[in-house]
Enzyme design. Structure first.
Site, PDB file in Angstrom:
ATOM      1  N   CYS A  28       0.802  -1.222   0.000  1.00  0.00           N
ATOM      2  CA  CYS A  28       0.000   0.000   0.000  1.00  0.00           C
ATOM      3  C   CYS A  28       0.839   1.278   0.000  1.00  0.00           C
ATOM      4  O   CYS A  28       0.537   2.233  -0.733  1.00  0.00           O
ATOM      5  CB  CYS A  28      -0.967   0.006   1.188  1.00  0.00           C
ATOM      6  SG  CYS A  28      -0.170  -0.070   2.816  1.00  0.00           S
ATOM      7  N   HIS A  72      -2.515   0.603   7.262  1.00  0.00           N
ATOM      8  CA  HIS A  72      -2.834   0.610   5.832  1.00  0.00           C
ATOM      9  C   HIS A  72      -3.042   2.050   5.366  1.00  0.00           C
ATOM     10  O   HIS A  72      -3.501   2.898   6.133  1.00  0.00           O
ATOM     11  CB  HIS A  72      -4.105  -0.211   5.589  1.00  0.00           C
ATOM     12  CG  HIS A  72      -4.393  -0.472   4.142  1.00  0.00           C
ATOM     13  ND1 HIS A  72      -3.594  -1.271   3.352  1.00  0.00           N
ATOM     14  CD2 HIS A  72      -5.396  -0.029   3.337  1.00  0.00           C
ATOM     15  CE1 HIS A  72      -4.106  -1.323   2.123  1.00  0.00           C
ATOM     16  NE2 HIS A  72      -5.194  -0.575   2.088  1.00  0.00           N
ATOM     17  N   HIS A  74      -6.267   2.141  -3.348  1.00  0.00           N
ATOM     18  CA  HIS A  74      -5.302   1.504  -2.450  1.00  0.00           C
ATOM     19  C   HIS A  74      -4.924   0.128  -2.979  1.00  0.00           C
ATOM     20  O   HIS A  74      -5.492  -0.366  -3.954  1.00  0.00           O
ATOM     21  CB  HIS A  74      -5.892   1.373  -1.039  1.00  0.00           C
ATOM     22  CG  HIS A  74      -7.052   0.430  -0.935  1.00  0.00           C
ATOM     23  ND1 HIS A  74      -7.106  -0.609  -0.033  1.00  0.00           N
ATOM     24  CD2 HIS A  74      -8.232   0.365  -1.635  1.00  0.00           C
ATOM     25  CE1 HIS A  74      -8.241  -1.259  -0.153  1.00  0.00           C
ATOM     26  NE2 HIS A  74      -8.947  -0.698  -1.114  1.00  0.00           N
TER      27      HIS A  74
END
Length: 206
Positions: free
Chosen positions: A99, A150, A162
């Site tokens: 990510c 994240h 993402h």
């Protein structure tokens, strides 16, 4: 008197130009980004077109008018380029990416802006913004289960881009039950007008 009238005509012409271009730069409807999230490559067919208003860069007001749409279009272009790329912890290429590496690529390629490598470092970029104040180009962070946080980038209309650990690079809804539960914070690395102004820069321009 004539000078005043001339200025008025010029202003009217500019405003008329804004009106004629508005269909390409209105905020996306839910169905537009939803289609992108499902099909990966279909959203906003005009996303690759540069607004004629971008030529009036001497005017901060006019640049601000096109900023949200131009940032969104740049992000959707990155989505089309990366969609479906599998998630790989530590990965940095289209064979597999995590990510924070995706955010590095997106900001570097779309905005010529360098971000640090890790999610924790990216959390220090720019300034913190409230969820209700989110704009296209803002980083969104989540405290997901497991050892790693994240990160994604807000695109518009409730969607963020993402690298999902289970489905790879995709658009997801911020109000999805899972992401809504684990949402943590958002940060704005750069003001949107400045960010939009960087879209056409070449890498050597800094």
């Amino acid at each position: 008197m004539l000078r005043t009238m001339a200025l008025g005509w010029v202003l009217a012409a500019l405003l008329s130009g804004c009106a004629t271009q508005s269909p390409q730069h209105t905020a996306p409807q839910s169905s537009s980004l939803s289609a992108a999230a499902k099909a990966g490559e279909d959203a906003l067919p005009n996303a690759g077109r540069e607004s004629p208003l971008a030529t009036f860069r001497a005017s901060d007001v006019q640049r601000a008018l096109v900023s949200p749409a131009r940032i969104r279009e740049a992000l959707l272009s990155e989505h089309r380029r990366w969609v479906g790329t599998p998630y790989r912890l530590g990965g940095t290429t289209q064979r597999g990416i995590d990510c924070s590496a995706l955010m590095q690529h997106v900001y570097s390629d779309a905005f010529q802006l360098s971000l640090p490598r890790t999610t924790e470092q990216q959390m220090q970029e720019g300034r913190r913004v409230q969820r209700s104040e989110l704009e296209a180009g803002d980083l969104v962070f989540f405290r997901s289960p497991g050892p790693y946080n994240h990160v994604g980038v807000y695109v518009d209309d409730g969607y963020f881009l993402h690298a999902s650990t289970s489905q790879g690079v995709k658009l997801s809804r911020l109000d999805n039950v899972y992401w809504n539960r684990h949402y943590w914070q958002s940060r704005r690395p750069m003001d949107r007008t400045q960010l939009a102004a960087r879209i056409d820069r070449q890498p050597h321009e800094g």
